[in-house]
Structure formats: C-alpha cells, structure tokens
Design a protein around this motif. Sequence first.
Motif, short mmCIF file in Angstrom:
data_model
loop_
_atom_site.label_atom_id
_atom_site.label_comp_id
_atom_site.label_asym_id
_atom_site.label_seq_id
_atom_site.Cartn_x
_atom_site.Cartn_y
_atom_site.Cartn_z
N ARG A 1 0.87 -1.22 0.02
CA ARG A 1 0.04 0.21 -0.11
C ARG A 1 0.64 1.17 0.00
O ARG A 1 0.31 2.32 -0.37
N SER A 2 2.08 1.12 0.49
CA SER A 2 2.91 2.29 0.11
C SER A 2 4.01 2.52 -0.67
O SER A 2 4.88 3.03 -0.80
N GLY A 3 3.74 1.34 -1.79
CA GLY A 3 4.29 1.56 -3.02
C GLY A 3 5.78 0.61 -3.14
O GLY A 3 6.54 0.73 -3.90
N GLN A 4 5.90 -0.28 -2.10
CA GLN A 4 6.94 -0.70 -1.70
C GLN A 4 6.84 -2.56 -2.03
O GLN A 4 7.26 -3.27 -1.37
N THR A 5 6.38 -2.57 -3.21
CA THR A 5 6.10 -3.95 -3.39
C THR A 5 7.24 -5.05 -3.51
O THR A 5 7.05 -5.95 -3.33
N SER A 6 8.58 -4.51 -3.94
CA SER A 6 9.68 -5.25 -4.20
C SER A 6 10.05 -5.79 -2.74
O SER A 6 10.30 -6.98 -2.48
N ARG A 7 9.92 -4.88 -1.57
CA ARG A 7 10.28 -5.24 -0.46
C ARG A 7 9.13 -6.00 0.10
O ARG A 7 9.57 -7.02 0.90
N ALA A 8 7.62 -6.09 -0.19
CA ALA A 8 6.83 -6.81 0.43
C ALA A 8 7.07 -8.17 -0.25
O ALA A 8 6.94 -9.30 0.42
N LEU A 9 7.63 -8.35 -1.56
CA LEU A 9 7.92 -9.62 -2.11
C LEU A 9 9.01 -10.27 -1.50
O LEU A 9 9.02 -11.65 -1.14
N ASP A 10 10.07 -9.57 -1.07
CA ASP A 10 11.25 -10.17 -0.45
C ASP A 10 10.69 -10.88 0.86
O ASP A 10 11.17 -11.77 1.45
N GLU A 11 9.94 -10.10 1.66
CA GLU A 11 9.45 -10.54 3.11
C GLU A 11 8.57 -11.68 2.72
O GLU A 11 8.46 -12.69 3.58
N PHE A 12 7.88 -11.63 1.72
CA PHE A 12 6.82 -13.02 1.57
C PHE A 12 7.79 -13.97 1.14
O PHE A 12 7.38 -15.18 1.70
N ASP A 13 8.90 -14.02 0.33
CA ASP A 13 9.80 -15.11 0.16
C ASP A 13 10.32 -15.59 1.19
O ASP A 13 10.61 -16.78 1.45
N ALA A 14 10.58 -14.77 2.40
CA ALA A 14 11.19 -15.12 3.51
C ALA A 14 10.16 -16.13 4.20
O ALA A 14 10.46 -17.32 4.96
N LEU A 15 8.82 -15.46 4.31
CA LEU A 15 7.72 -16.44 4.82
C LEU A 15 7.39 -17.67 3.96
O LEU A 15 7.30 -18.91 4.67
N ALA A 16 7.79 -17.62 2.91
CA ALA A 16 7.49 -18.93 1.84
C ALA A 16 8.59 -19.86 2.67
O ALA A 16 8.44 -21.04 2.50
N VAL A 17 9.92 -19.50 2.46
CA VAL A 17 11.01 -20.46 2.92
C VAL A 17 10.82 -21.12 4.34
O VAL A 17 10.85 -22.19 4.38
N ARG A 18 10.34 -20.31 5.26
CA ARG A 18 9.91 -20.72 6.70
C ARG A 18 8.91 -21.88 6.58
O ARG A 18 9.06 -22.91 7.05
N HIS A 19 7.84 -21.81 5.75
CA HIS A 19 6.94 -22.74 5.58
C HIS A 19 7.47 -24.01 4.92
O HIS A 19 6.86 -25.00 5.23
N LEU A 20 8.13 -23.60 3.75
CA LEU A 20 8.81 -24.83 3.07
C LEU A 20 9.61 -25.58 4.01
O LEU A 20 9.78 -26.85 4.15
N GLU A 21 10.49 -24.94 4.92
CA GLU A 21 11.32 -25.69 5.65
C GLU A 21 10.50 -26.55 6.75
O GLU A 21 11.06 -27.74 7.15
N ILE A 22 9.45 -26.10 7.29
CA ILE A 22 8.43 -26.69 8.31
C ILE A 22 8.21 -28.04 7.40
O ILE A 22 8.09 -29.07 8.16
N SER A 23 7.64 -27.77 6.20
CA SER A 23 6.99 -28.75 5.54
C SER A 23 8.15 -29.96 5.35
O SER A 23 7.78 -31.28 5.36
N ALA A 24 9.21 -29.51 4.97
CA ALA A 24 10.34 -30.47 4.63
C ALA A 24 10.64 -31.39 5.89
O ALA A 24 10.91 -32.58 5.85
N ASN A 25 10.77 -30.63 7.14
CA ASN A 25 10.98 -31.24 8.46
C ASN A 25 9.92 -32.07 8.55
O ASN A 25 10.11 -33.39 9.25
N LEU A 26 8.59 -31.75 8.43
CA LEU A 26 7.39 -32.66 8.84
C LEU A 26 7.49 -33.93 8.00
O LEU A 26 7.11 -35.12 8.57
N LYS A 27 7.88 -33.76 6.83
CA LYS A 27 7.96 -35.01 5.96
C LYS A 27 9.35 -35.91 6.14
O LYS A 27 9.41 -37.00 5.74
N GLY A 28 10.16 -35.36 7.02
CA GLY A 28 11.33 -36.28 7.38
C GLY A 28 12.42 -36.11 6.23
O GLY A 28 13.17 -37.44 6.25
#
Length: 306
Positions: A55-82
């Motif tokens: 909303r403040s016009g900083q979409t690039s930074r928003a995508l960087d922060e979402f990428d960090a969230l995505a990696v966090r969840h991917l790592e959780i998923s991989a850990n759960l799958k063993g």
Amino acid sequence: MQVLKFGGSSLHDADAIRHVAGLIREESARDRILVVCSACGGVTNALVRIVELVRSGQTSRALDEFDALAVRHLEISANLKGVCELPATPSEIHRLMAATQASISGATALTANSEWSDWVLSFGERISVRLVALALNELGIAAKAIDASELIVTNDQFGAASPILDETHARASRNVRPLLQDGIVPVVTGFIGATRDARITTLGRNSSDFSATLLAAAIGADEVSIWTDVDGVFDRDPRNGADTAVFLDELSYEEAINLARSGAKVLHPQTLEPLIGASIPVRIRNTFNPRHTGTWIGPELRSIAV
C-alpha cells in the motif's frame, strides 16, 4: 465430538506442529475431532506488514518479505516429511505460495483494497492447516485441510466480517459431518470465511477462537478445547509478573464474560456467543502442559469474585 483449536504459539515450527499432531492423535483415539488452526506464530503480523508495504508502493520489499515467509513454511514442511529436499513439499502448498506471491506482485497501492488484503492475510491460516494435516498424515491419522471459506458464510465487511449463522450452520454441517463419520480429521482454518459469492473474508484479528466456536455450534460438538500457552484462566495475567494471580478451574459463561470485561485474559464475549446458545462447554488448555486439566467454562452458574 470435539473441536480442538490451536493458536499460533502452538504452531511456531515443525517440532511444535509435530507435538500438536501427537495431541490430536491422542484425542482422536477417544472421540471424533475437528481441528481449527491459527497461522503459525508471527505469520499474520508479517502478512500485515507485507500488505502495508504494498500500500505504500514498496512491492519489491513486500515480495522479499513474503519470500522469507515462504522459505520458513517450506522448511517446516520438509522437516515434517522427514526429508531434506524442499521439492518433496506437497504441491498444494507450492500452489498456495505461488498464488499468494502472484497476488502480491500484481497489486499496487491503488488496487490493494480490503478485499485483496483479506485474501493475502488468509495465507497464514491456509498454509498452517496444510502443515498440520501433513503432520497428522505422517502419523497415520487420516486428515484433510479445509479452508473455512468453504464453511463459514459471511457478509462483505472485509477485515471484520460477520458470519451469517443459518447458512454457516447448514454449509458446515453438510461439508464436515461426512468426514467425521468416515473417521477423517478435518483441519480447518481459523480467522477466515467467505461471502456468498466465494470472496474470502477475515473475521477480525485474533478471531480463530470465534471460528472454532462457530463451527462447534454448527456441527453440534460436545466440547471445545482451546489450546494455548497458559494452563487456563487466571483472575489476572500471570505472565505480567502478577505473582498473586489466582487460577480459576471452572467458570460459568456469565463469569467468564464479566472477567473478560474487567480486563482478565479470557475468551472474548463474542467467542462465547455460539456456545451459550447451544450450551456447549469450552476448556482452555496448555499445549505445552497437556496433562493440566485447564479451565472449564460452561452454562452452570458458579460464584467467584470478579
């Protein structure tokens, strides 16, 4: 039949989710269970910041922060799958991440309205239920992740939607009861619903408890257990250094509402409303101290000092 609701502090990482799955397995051995989940700890706050950046016009930074969230969840998923390889993550999780990333990427300060915001904010709960269902399936418990947008019908007041109760009851009962009868554990998102024309809404911050009690009333549950990071209800918050806080093992609905209004950390009166009408008790329990019986809140009137 029980509804178990787990908050974000109970779902912080793979170890916590695996622990929660173990608790669900224990309960499902005794009864039919519906589970409601918040987003993993801290995720909704991160998504709110992403919305603000767009909303403040900083979409690039928003995508960087979402990428960090995505990696966090991917790592959780991989850990759960063993496994160690991220590509082993279920494709449904990848699709949800890709769709959310595309929505953020395509938004501008002009188009990032409240409807768009609710869709982005729903990501936290939508991915957490898939992780919990994954953990349950890894334990041999048949589980299915369900977006509450398929169950809870609301008006179009995005950001603070109100449920349409009769339609919610009918839809939730129709979609959930067959799963329960087949021995499948539905793992449902808290916090979100959808309009009649299927646009995702949110019920307001910290509303996953309300989601759980709405669904409990809809399916005629015998009890709701809200799992959090304290043993139950105290007459004041023991985490704020209140050494004289008194634990309350039983409360009536009326007493709980009076305590909430006086500032004690207890369920919001709105959360209790669906239970009062159906006389369904709720128990507040500690995910990290599961042998503690917690605080029971129900229709019987008792006398405590408030």
